[in-house]
Structure formats: structure tokens, C-alpha cells
Design a protein around this motif. Structure first.
Motif, PDB file in Angstrom:
ATOM      1  N   THR A 147      -2.752   2.178   5.453  1.00  0.00           N
ATOM      2  CA  THR A 147      -2.365   3.567   5.156  1.00  0.00           C
ATOM      3  C   THR A 147      -2.979   4.366   6.224  1.00  0.00           C
ATOM      4  N   CYS A 173      -3.154   0.484  -3.994  1.00  0.00           N
ATOM      5  CA  CYS A 173      -3.072  -0.879  -3.652  1.00  0.00           C
ATOM      6  C   CYS A 173      -2.346  -1.670  -4.675  1.00  0.00           C
ATOM      7  N   TRP A 190     -10.890  -2.699  -0.296  1.00  0.00           N
ATOM      8  CA  TRP A 190     -10.505  -1.540   0.473  1.00  0.00           C
ATOM      9  C   TRP A 190     -11.511  -1.457   1.541  1.00  0.00           C
ATOM     10  N   GLY A 222      -2.667  -5.942   3.309  1.00  0.00           N
ATOM     11  CA  GLY A 222      -1.606  -5.093   3.567  1.00  0.00           C
ATOM     12  C   GLY A 222      -1.441  -4.652   4.800  1.00  0.00           C
ATOM     13  N   CYS A 239      -6.027  -2.338   2.342  1.00  0.00           N
ATOM     14  CA  CYS A 239      -6.455  -3.132   1.448  1.00  0.00           C
ATOM     15  C   CYS A 239      -6.115  -4.627   1.352  1.00  0.00           C
ATOM     16  N   GLN A 250       0.795  -1.116  -0.144  1.00  0.00           N
ATOM     17  CA  GLN A 250      -0.030   0.081  -0.037  1.00  0.00           C
ATOM     18  C   GLN A 250       0.749   1.406  -0.040  1.00  0.00           C
TER      19      GLN A 250
END
Lengths: 113, 114
Positions: free
Chosen positions: A108, A23, A34, A105, A91, A6
Motif C-alpha cells: 500500500t 491485510c 506489517w 502482499g 503485509c 492489501q
């Protein structure tokens, strides 16, 4: 691990600005997702994709759009960021095949001031 | 939308103790998953359950898919310091890996006291 990257990992921006999170997966997975994670809510699905250019809304899709032009990339866009969209975004990708669940992932962290 | 009720919200235990947490739903799920999340990282899959009544183990972890398809539990035996983290249950209407996305519980925060 499923090879999900990410970017960016952290971002601080102002209300009203557009933001795009990326992603990237290297597993050739058909499905990508997401989610956002907020205290007291766990993870909630924003949008998902079941193939190139094929996307659908999740539980909390208002204010977000997505695009998938290649199998390996899934973009999440906040057209005009609001403070309520401050969150950690994750993601995930998966094959959608039985016995092969999603992998995530590292997230973020997005702060909107 | 669908909701998963996960309990307890947090647990304070001594090293070596056994841990039990569970999830319940008003809706039927065909897949139940248990994830663990460490600070600054994404959730990592611990156990996946695909059949009502299924009991599955992964080392010191054991999870069961409730016979009604509306609940699941996770047990951790003989806890160790690296078990600290947040545990999430997740469910899907699909029999596979959750092609349409997962519904998550709010998490159980496990804290191990020395």
C-alpha cells in the motif's frame, strides 16, 4: 502465491488524520506482519501477530497500532498520521514452521501531506 | 537492532554476465532468505537457507548460508532482461520461516544494459 490482499493499494491523506490499512490472507497462516519500505532502508518490521489478538512490536513500531480479531485479517492503524509515515507498507504472512518462509502482499502506497 | 549490510547497492551489467551479491551481519542468523522485488509489487521469495554451510540452487540462482551464520551470498548466472529488479537478503534468528519477523538488507538494484 500466499493469497495476501492489501487494501487500499494507494492512499493520500493529511497530517493528523487517522488511517487504517488492511491485510487479508486466505492461507490460514498463524503469523502476520506489517513492514514499511523507504528508500535507503529496505523493509523494516513495524508489528507482527502470532495469533488472534496476539501481537508484538517490531523495529519501528512508534506511531502505529495493530489489531487481529480474525486469523485472516491484520489491521495497521496510524492514529494521527505524520509526514514521516509516508511510505510503502507491506503485509506478509507465514506459518512460522521451518522451511515455510513468509510471503508478501503487493503493498500500500501511503502519502501523508 | 540487528543490521544486514548488503552489497553492492547497485549493479550495471551486460546481458549474459554472471552476478554476485552478498550480505553480512554482526549477529548470527539461523535463517537466510533472498527475495526479488519488481516495481509496484511485493518481494517474492527466491531461495531460503536454513543450515550453516548450505548451498542451494533455483535454476540460474545459487545461494549459500555462510558457515559462520553471519553472511550469505546470491549468484545469478547468465543474466537475462527479466532479472532486472531489486534483490533483498533477509535474516531471522528463528530456524523456521522467521516467526518473529525478518531483518532485511537495503537491497541490490540490478540493471541490465542491452
Amino acid at each position: 502465491d500466499a493469497g495476501i490482499t492489501q487494501s487500499p493499494r494507494h492512499k493520500v491523506t493529511e497530517t493528523g488524520t487517522p488511517v487504517t490499512l488492511r491485510c487479508h490472507q486466505t492461507e490460514n497462516h498463524r503469523y502476520m506482519y506489517w513492514y514499511r519500505q523507504d528508500p535507503g532502508h529496505g523493509l523494516r518490521l513495524i508489528h507482527y501477530s502470532y495469533g488472534v489478538k496476539d501481537t508484538d512490536k517490531g523495529e519501528v513500531s512508534d506511531g502505529y497500532s495493530v489489531s487481529r480479531s480474525k486469523t485472516e485479517d491484520f489491521l495497521l492503524t496510524l492514529e494521527s498520521a505524520t509526514s514521516s509515515q509516508t511510505s510503502v507498507y507491506f503485509c506478509a504472512s507465514g506459518t512460522g514452521v521451518p522451511n515455510q518462509p513468509q510471503h508478501f502482499g503487493d503493498g500500500t502506497r501511503l502519502s501523508i501531506l | 537492532g540487528q543490521q544486514l549490510n548488503q552489497s553492492p547497492q547497485s549493479m550495471f551489467i551486460q546481458e549474459g554476465e554472471d552476478v554476485s551479491m552478498n550480505c553480512t551481519s554482526s549477529s548470527i542468523f539461523n535463517t537466510w532468505l533472498w527475495y526479488k522485488q519488481d516495481p509496484g509489487e511485493g518481494p517474492v521469495l527466491l531461495i531460503a537457507l536454513y543450515k550453516a554451510g548450505e548451498l542451494t540452487s533455483n535454476g540460474r540462482l545459487t545461494a549459500q548460508f555462510g558457515i559462520t551464520r553471519k553472511d550469505s551470498f546470491l549468484n545469478i548466472s547468465a543474466s537475462i532482461p527479466s532479472d532486472v529488479g531489486i534483490y533483498f537478503c533477509a535474516g531471522s534468528m528463528y530456524s523456521g520461516g522467521g516467526a518473529d519477523g525478518l531483518t532485511f538488507g537495503k537491497g541490490t538494484h540490478l540493471i541490465i544494459q542491452p
